[in-house]
Motif scaffolding. Sequence first.
Motif, PDB file in Angstrom:
ATOM      1  N   ILE A   1       0.854  -1.182   0.000  1.00 13.48           N
ATOM      2  CA  ILE A   1       0.000   0.000   0.000  1.00 13.48           C
ATOM      3  C   ILE A   1       0.890   1.232   0.000  1.00 13.48           C
ATOM      4  O   ILE A   1       1.839   1.330   0.774  1.00 13.48           O
ATOM      5  CB  ILE A   1      -0.942   0.000   1.221  1.00 13.48           C
ATOM      6  N   ARG A   2       0.594   2.135  -0.895  1.00 14.94           N
ATOM      7  CA  ARG A   2       1.313   3.409  -0.988  1.00 14.94           C
ATOM      8  C   ARG A   2       0.535   4.435  -0.172  1.00 14.94           C
ATOM      9  O   ARG A   2      -0.671   4.618  -0.369  1.00 14.94           O
ATOM     10  CB  ARG A   2       1.405   3.838  -2.451  1.00 14.94           C
ATOM     11  N   PHE A   3       1.226   5.105   0.739  1.00 10.02           N
ATOM     12  CA  PHE A   3       0.553   6.080   1.585  1.00 10.02           C
ATOM     13  C   PHE A   3       1.471   7.268   1.829  1.00 10.02           C
ATOM     14  O   PHE A   3       2.685   7.197   1.600  1.00 10.02           O
ATOM     15  CB  PHE A   3       0.130   5.453   2.921  1.00 10.02           C
ATOM     16  N   ASN A   4       0.891   8.371   2.263  1.00 10.63           N
ATOM     17  CA  ASN A   4       1.661   9.572   2.546  1.00 10.63           C
ATOM     18  C   ASN A   4       1.983   9.613   4.032  1.00 10.63           C
ATOM     19  O   ASN A   4       1.086   9.606   4.873  1.00 10.63           O
ATOM     20  CB  ASN A   4       0.884  10.824   2.132  1.00 10.63           C
ATOM     21  N   ILE A   5       3.264   9.634   4.348  1.00  7.09           N
ATOM     22  CA  ILE A   5       3.686   9.586   5.743  1.00  7.09           C
ATOM     23  C   ILE A   5       3.255  10.844   6.487  1.00  7.09           C
ATOM     24  O   ILE A   5       2.832  10.795   7.643  1.00  7.09           O
ATOM     25  CB  ILE A   5       5.217   9.414   5.824  1.00  7.09           C
ATOM     26  N   ALA A   6       3.350  11.987   5.812  1.00  4.35           N
ATOM     27  CA  ALA A   6       3.066  13.255   6.480  1.00  4.35           C
ATOM     28  C   ALA A   6       1.576  13.506   6.658  1.00  4.35           C
ATOM     29  O   ALA A   6       1.168  14.185   7.594  1.00  4.35           O
ATOM     30  CB  ALA A   6       3.694  14.404   5.691  1.00  4.35           C
TER      31      ALA A   6
ATOM     32  N   ASP B   1      10.112   6.908   0.099  1.00  2.00           N
ATOM     33  CA  ASP B   1      10.924   8.116   0.019  1.00  2.00           C
ATOM     34  C   ASP B   1      11.060   8.715   1.412  1.00  2.00           C
ATOM     35  O   ASP B   1      10.119   9.278   1.960  1.00  2.00           O
ATOM     36  CB  ASP B   1      10.261   9.107  -0.940  1.00  2.00           C
ATOM     37  N   GLN B   2      12.255   8.584   1.994  1.00  4.17           N
ATOM     38  CA  GLN B   2      12.477   9.043   3.366  1.00  4.17           C
ATOM     39  C   GLN B   2      13.035  10.455   3.451  1.00  4.17           C
ATOM     40  O   GLN B   2      13.247  10.978   4.533  1.00  4.17           O
ATOM     41  CB  GLN B   2      13.462   8.093   4.065  1.00  4.17           C
TER      42      GLN B   2
ATOM     43  N   ALA C   1       6.992  17.647   2.563  1.00  5.92           N
ATOM     44  CA  ALA C   1       6.060  16.654   3.089  1.00  5.92           C
ATOM     45  C   ALA C   1       5.431  15.817   1.989  1.00  5.92           C
ATOM     46  O   ALA C   1       5.161  14.635   2.167  1.00  5.92           O
ATOM     47  CB  ALA C   1       4.969  17.344   3.904  1.00  5.92           C
ATOM     48  N   VAL C   2       5.186  16.437   0.820  1.00  8.02           N
ATOM     49  CA  VAL C   2       4.539  15.703  -0.262  1.00  8.02           C
ATOM     50  C   VAL C   2       5.405  14.531  -0.704  1.00  8.02           C
ATOM     51  O   VAL C   2       4.910  13.500  -1.144  1.00  8.02           O
ATOM     52  CB  VAL C   2       4.249  16.645  -1.448  1.00  8.02           C
ATOM     53  N   GLY C   3       6.714  14.678  -0.571  1.00  2.48           N
ATOM     54  CA  GLY C   3       7.608  13.624  -1.025  1.00  2.48           C
ATOM     55  C   GLY C   3       7.775  12.474  -0.062  1.00  2.48           C
ATOM     56  O   GLY C   3       8.435  11.495  -0.386  1.00  2.48           O
ATOM     57  N   GLN C   4       7.212  12.571   1.123  1.00  2.00           N
ATOM     58  CA  GLN C   4       7.400  11.517   2.108  1.00  2.00           C
ATOM     59  C   GLN C   4       6.406  10.384   1.848  1.00  2.00           C
ATOM     60  O   GLN C   4       5.385  10.256   2.505  1.00  2.00           O
ATOM     61  CB  GLN C   4       7.243  12.078   3.516  1.00  2.00           C
ATOM     62  N   ILE C   5       6.733   9.572   0.872  1.00  4.27           N
ATOM     63  CA  ILE C   5       5.850   8.492   0.460  1.00  4.27           C
ATOM     64  C   ILE C   5       6.296   7.198   1.125  1.00  4.27           C
ATOM     65  O   ILE C   5       7.475   6.841   1.093  1.00  4.27           O
ATOM     66  CB  ILE C   5       5.853   8.322  -1.067  1.00  4.27           C
ATOM     67  N   GLY C   6       5.366   6.505   1.730  1.00  6.26           N
ATOM     68  CA  GLY C   6       5.668   5.242   2.389  1.00  6.26           C
ATOM     69  C   GLY C   6       4.995   4.077   1.697  1.00  6.26           C
ATOM     70  O   GLY C   6       3.994   4.242   0.988  1.00  6.26           O
ATOM     71  N   HIS C   7       5.560   2.900   1.891  1.00  7.24           N
ATOM     72  CA  HIS C   7       5.005   1.681   1.318  1.00  7.24           C
ATOM     73  C   HIS C   7       5.083   0.574   2.363  1.00  7.24           C
ATOM     74  O   HIS C   7       6.088   0.437   3.063  1.00  7.24           O
ATOM     75  CB  HIS C   7       5.790   1.241   0.079  1.00  7.24           C
ATOM     76  N   GLY C   8       4.055  -0.218   2.431  1.00 12.47           N
ATOM     77  CA  GLY C   8       4.035  -1.352   3.345  1.00 12.47           C
ATOM     78  C   GLY C   8       2.679  -2.023   3.275  1.00 12.47           C
ATOM     79  O   GLY C   8       1.751  -1.520   2.641  1.00 12.47           O
ATOM     80  N   SER C   9       2.549  -3.156   3.899  1.00 12.83           N
ATOM     81  CA  SER C   9       1.264  -3.845   3.983  1.00 12.83           C
ATOM     82  C   SER C   9       1.383  -4.945   5.022  1.00 12.83           C
ATOM     83  O   SER C   9       2.485  -5.297   5.464  1.00 12.83           O
ATOM     84  CB  SER C   9       0.853  -4.452   2.630  1.00 12.83           C
ATOM     85  N   GLU C  10       0.250  -5.491   5.404  1.00 14.66           N
ATOM     86  CA  GLU C  10       0.268  -6.614   6.335  1.00 14.66           C
ATOM     87  C   GLU C  10       0.985  -7.812   5.716  1.00 14.66           C
ATOM     88  O   GLU C  10       1.682  -8.558   6.406  1.00 14.66           O
ATOM     89  CB  GLU C  10      -1.161  -6.975   6.738  1.00 14.66           C
TER      90      GLU C  10
END
Length: 435
Positions: free
Chosen positions: A144-149, A397-398, A404-413
């Motif tokens: 899942i792609r999500f926005n960290i900020a 993207d850390q 803030a827009v660039g802080q993209i996170g990825h992960g899933s269960e």
Amino acid sequence: MKEPVNATERLLARAGKDSGFRARLLANPRDAIEQELGSPLDDRHEIHVHEETDFATHLVLPPRSRFSAEEREAARTGAASLEFLKRTMHDPAPPLRPPAPKRAVPRLSSLTPEAVARAGRESIRRGLAFIESNIDERGAWHCIRFNIADPDIPRHFERPPFVSALCVLALESSSEAQARAICTSTRAYLVDTMEHPGFWRYYRHLPQDLDSTTLCSLVIRTHPWILLGRNAARILANRDERGCFMTWVLAEDEPDVVASFRIEADPVVNANVIACLGDRPETRDAQRWLESAITEDRLDGSSKWYPDKIAIYYATARAMVRAQPALGRLRPVLADRILGLRDPEGEFGNILQTAQAMAALYHVGSLERIDAKREIERFLGSQHEDGSWPELLAFGDQSLKWGAVGQIGHGSESVTSAFCVEALERLVGTLEDAG
């Protein structure tokens, strides 16, 4: 004589000097290659060997592209198109599941190692059942792609080959039949998404990248393009002036769509390249760079794509095992660095960080320095009723400097669960071996 940079050169050199091998290579190429390289070839792939003569020349054409000219042009120029980016996304993902209440897990410290191992083995099987229910019919894993900020920005499912490779490399630690079946299915998916001569890209509108390419190559390492080193020369050409490997592989005819946030040398990407190409003169500069960064503890902020030191240690330890003797001098340093990350209560962080720490300690031969029963108890306690473990930030993207827009996170269960299964396999294995 210059050492061949790939297996194809090695085979040609041997055939040029050994007439018997040359004859075997022409008569039965699969057997000759497997015996020479000591590795089986993918049995779904045909192998043909042709011999040129003074009167016969062979022109070998690369395979046709999987994409039409229109599709290739759309992918090449699509970075500037929001509509194209939307089309690369899959269906919207649900909100993050609230943390599950801790499951009531019996205290394991008083149980025999055999009983703890059985509990861990059951947890592994429940985790595998969850994973199997979440990969698609092609064998593709999702994240899942999500926005960290800003958690209110919509979340999206995505299924890039990179995620499937990352998870299957963790799952290869398991000898469970269910794990083997999942890995087999995913390998077929990675072959279907490979671009000649053995490259992958995260999104179709982005250039090919070495992170995706090396992880996918490790998973389908018996495919002839990979085993024969067809992609090695181009990977080796993607180094900077220090000999470190750059993340993106930019073709001459495509715009530099990643220039504004390109990172020239990421420690995890370089560890993955070393794991893929092995210990050879062309990777020694990258090895020295990575060894120096870890030994001198210069990792803070060094990775654009991975969130913490444990992720870097995990990738480095994996490379150490797969590319021996590369990075071998780091073994005691990595063990001390990983163990030094524990908090006053002996925790490594969240369950994903703990899983990667366990696997890394196993690879460097220091898993006996932790309490296996205690760690297994923690994995069992954080596992959901459906067999999964929580969705956590695995990569993305850390970099803060892009806003803030660039802080993209990825992960899933599913991603977390793959690493937890790997960690449990290592921990349970220590108890089973002791028994």
